[in-house]
Write a protein that holds these residues in place. Structure first.
Motif, PDB file in Angstrom:
ATOM      1  N   LEU A 286      -1.784   8.085  -4.436  1.00  0.00           N
ATOM      2  CA  LEU A 286      -3.143   7.770  -3.980  1.00  0.00           C
ATOM      3  C   LEU A 286      -3.477   8.480  -2.671  1.00  0.00           C
ATOM      4  CD1 LEU A 286      -3.415   3.906  -4.490  1.00  0.00           C
ATOM      5  CD2 LEU A 286      -4.903   5.607  -5.549  1.00  0.00           C
ATOM      6  N   ARG A 287      -4.711   8.854  -2.521  1.00  0.00           N
ATOM      7  CA  ARG A 287      -5.226   9.293  -1.232  1.00  0.00           C
ATOM      8  C   ARG A 287      -5.665   8.044  -0.462  1.00  0.00           C
ATOM      9  NH1 ARG A 287      -7.213  12.766  -5.224  1.00  0.00           N
ATOM     10  NH2 ARG A 287      -6.683  14.977  -4.939  1.00  0.00           N
ATOM     11  N   PHE A 288      -5.690   8.139   0.867  1.00  0.00           N
ATOM     12  CA  PHE A 288      -6.071   6.970   1.670  1.00  0.00           C
ATOM     13  C   PHE A 288      -7.476   6.504   1.304  1.00  0.00           C
ATOM     14  CE2 PHE A 288      -7.979   4.827   5.268  1.00  0.00           C
ATOM     15  CZ  PHE A 288      -7.001   3.888   5.580  1.00  0.00           C
TER      16      PHE A 288
ATOM     17  N   GLU B  84      -8.978   6.662  -1.392  1.00  0.00           N
ATOM     18  CA  GLU B  84      -8.958   5.989  -2.686  1.00  0.00           C
ATOM     19  C   GLU B  84      -8.352   4.594  -2.560  1.00  0.00           C
ATOM     20  OE1 GLU B  84      -8.386  10.120  -5.285  1.00  0.00           O
ATOM     21  OE2 GLU B  84      -6.651   8.882  -4.753  1.00  0.00           O
ATOM     22  N   ALA B  85      -7.249   4.499  -1.809  1.00  0.00           N
ATOM     23  CA  ALA B  85      -6.584   3.211  -1.629  1.00  0.00           C
ATOM     24  C   ALA B  85      -7.526   2.216  -0.944  1.00  0.00           C
ATOM     25  CB  ALA B  85      -5.314   3.388  -0.807  1.00  0.00           C
TER      26      ALA B  85
ATOM     27  N   VAL C  41       0.841  -1.205   0.000  1.00  0.00           N
ATOM     28  CA  VAL C  41       0.000   0.000   0.000  1.00  0.00           C
ATOM     29  C   VAL C  41       0.875   1.254   0.000  1.00  0.00           C
ATOM     30  CG1 VAL C  41      -1.666   1.349   1.323  1.00  0.00           C
ATOM     31  CG2 VAL C  41      -1.953  -1.123   1.099  1.00  0.00           C
ATOM     32  N   TYR C  42       1.893   1.289   0.863  1.00  0.00           N
ATOM     33  CA  TYR C  42       2.786   2.448   0.913  1.00  0.00           C
ATOM     34  C   TYR C  42       3.492   2.633  -0.429  1.00  0.00           C
ATOM     35  CZ  TYR C  42       2.359   2.079   6.045  1.00  0.00           C
ATOM     36  OH  TYR C  42       1.880   2.023   7.331  1.00  0.00           O
TER      37      TYR C  42
ATOM     38  N   THR D  46       2.565   1.586  -3.422  1.00  0.00           N
ATOM     39  CA  THR D  46       1.613   2.023  -4.438  1.00  0.00           C
ATOM     40  C   THR D  46       1.343   3.515  -4.327  1.00  0.00           C
ATOM     41  OG1 THR D  46       0.555  -0.160  -4.478  1.00  0.00           O
ATOM     42  CG2 THR D  46      -0.712   1.682  -5.376  1.00  0.00           C
ATOM     43  N   THR D  47       1.173   3.977  -3.099  1.00  0.00           N
ATOM     44  CA  THR D  47       0.905   5.400  -2.876  1.00  0.00           C
ATOM     45  C   THR D  47       2.089   6.256  -3.287  1.00  0.00           C
ATOM     46  OG1 THR D  47      -0.551   4.817  -1.039  1.00  0.00           O
ATOM     47  CG2 THR D  47       0.204   7.093  -1.151  1.00  0.00           C
TER      48      THR D  47
ATOM     49  N   ARG E 187       1.577  10.974  -0.250  1.00  0.00           N
ATOM     50  CA  ARG E 187       1.141  11.694  -1.457  1.00  0.00           C
ATOM     51  C   ARG E 187       2.003  12.941  -1.661  1.00  0.00           C
ATOM     52  NH1 ARG E 187      -2.855  12.764  -5.169  1.00  0.00           N
ATOM     53  NH2 ARG E 187      -3.690  14.873  -5.235  1.00  0.00           N
TER      54      ARG E 187
ATOM     55  N   HIS F 164      -1.150  10.788   4.334  1.00  0.00           N
ATOM     56  CA  HIS F 164      -1.189  11.771   3.249  1.00  0.00           C
ATOM     57  C   HIS F 164       0.212  12.293   2.924  1.00  0.00           C
ATOM     58  CE1 HIS F 164      -3.818  13.950   0.571  1.00  0.00           C
ATOM     59  NE2 HIS F 164      -3.258  15.105   0.887  1.00  0.00           N
TER      60      HIS F 164
END
Length: 213
Positions: free
Chosen positions: A35-37, A39-40, A26-27, A29-30, A131, A128
């Motif tokens: 990505l916003r949380f 959205e993830a 997840v980290y 990918t962001t 991002r 965030h």
């Protein structure tokens, strides 16, 4: 610090319903696409196009209410494909916690990584911040500001610029690249005469600079 966070999460223990490897994905990918949380958290298996290495954020889940396909690093896409193997297309991709616990999750990984939750500027690091890091890295990669705005999916450039956090080290590196443009190099064309057409003396070296209009 981003690398330390990724390594720590990858080798970390479970947090809530998430394994360390899952948090790592997840980290990562962001950091790849900003990505916003929110959205993830809504991503499903079918959100990913592994042939194109993209992930789709549906309009209903996007802050700007527009569907967009975000570009992933090929290696990231490959790892996510392996992670999602066996899941149904409509299954959620990740077991992310509720938004109210997102900060607790990343704070735990930051602490394990030995990274202060509050940075030198007095700002709290949270999900965030990943991002913010993505957008800052886009600028450091010399991507034009209008393209960064598009990648960030902001309505205006002013908002995108607020997400850019350039440090003194970044500025020093930028100036070094600028100074490297002035490194002198031999110019054989000027060696034919001692003077140029304007009466100025030619030297063995000239600034290697390309002027822009």
């Amino acid at each position: 610090e981003a690398n330390n966070l990724l390594i720590t999460a990858k080798n970390g223990k479970c947090w809530g319903k998430m394994t360390g490897h899952e948090r790592y994905l997840v980290y990562r990918t962001t950091l790849d696409c900003g990505l916003r949380f929110s959205e993830a958290k809504t991503l499903k298996v079918l959100s990913f196009n592994f042939e194109a290495s993209t992930v789709r954020v549906e309009a209903e889940n996007a802050k700007g209410k527009e569907t967009d396909d975000l570009i992933l690093n090929d290696e990231t896409a490959t790892m996510i494909k392996a992670f999602l193997a066996g899941k149904e297309p409509t299954d959620l991709a990740f077991n992310l916690p509720h938004l109210s616990h997102a900060g607790d999750m990343i704070r735990a990984d930051l602490a394990t990584a030995g990274i202060e939750y509050r940075n030198a500027a007095g700002q709290d690091l949270d999900f965030h911040s990943l991002r913010h890091t993505f957008i800052t890295n886009c600028f450091l990669a010399n991507i034009p500001a209008t393209v960064v705005q598009r990648l960030a999916r902001h309505k205006n450039l002013e908002t995108t610029l607020k997400y850019s956090h350039i440090t003194i080290t970044d500025r020093q590196a930028a100036m070094k690249r600028l100074f490297d443009l002035t490194v002198t190099g031999r110019n054989d064309a000027l060696q034919k005469t001692a003077m140029d057409s304007g009466g100025l003396r030619n030297s063995d070296t000239v600034p290697a600079i390309t002027l822009s209009a």
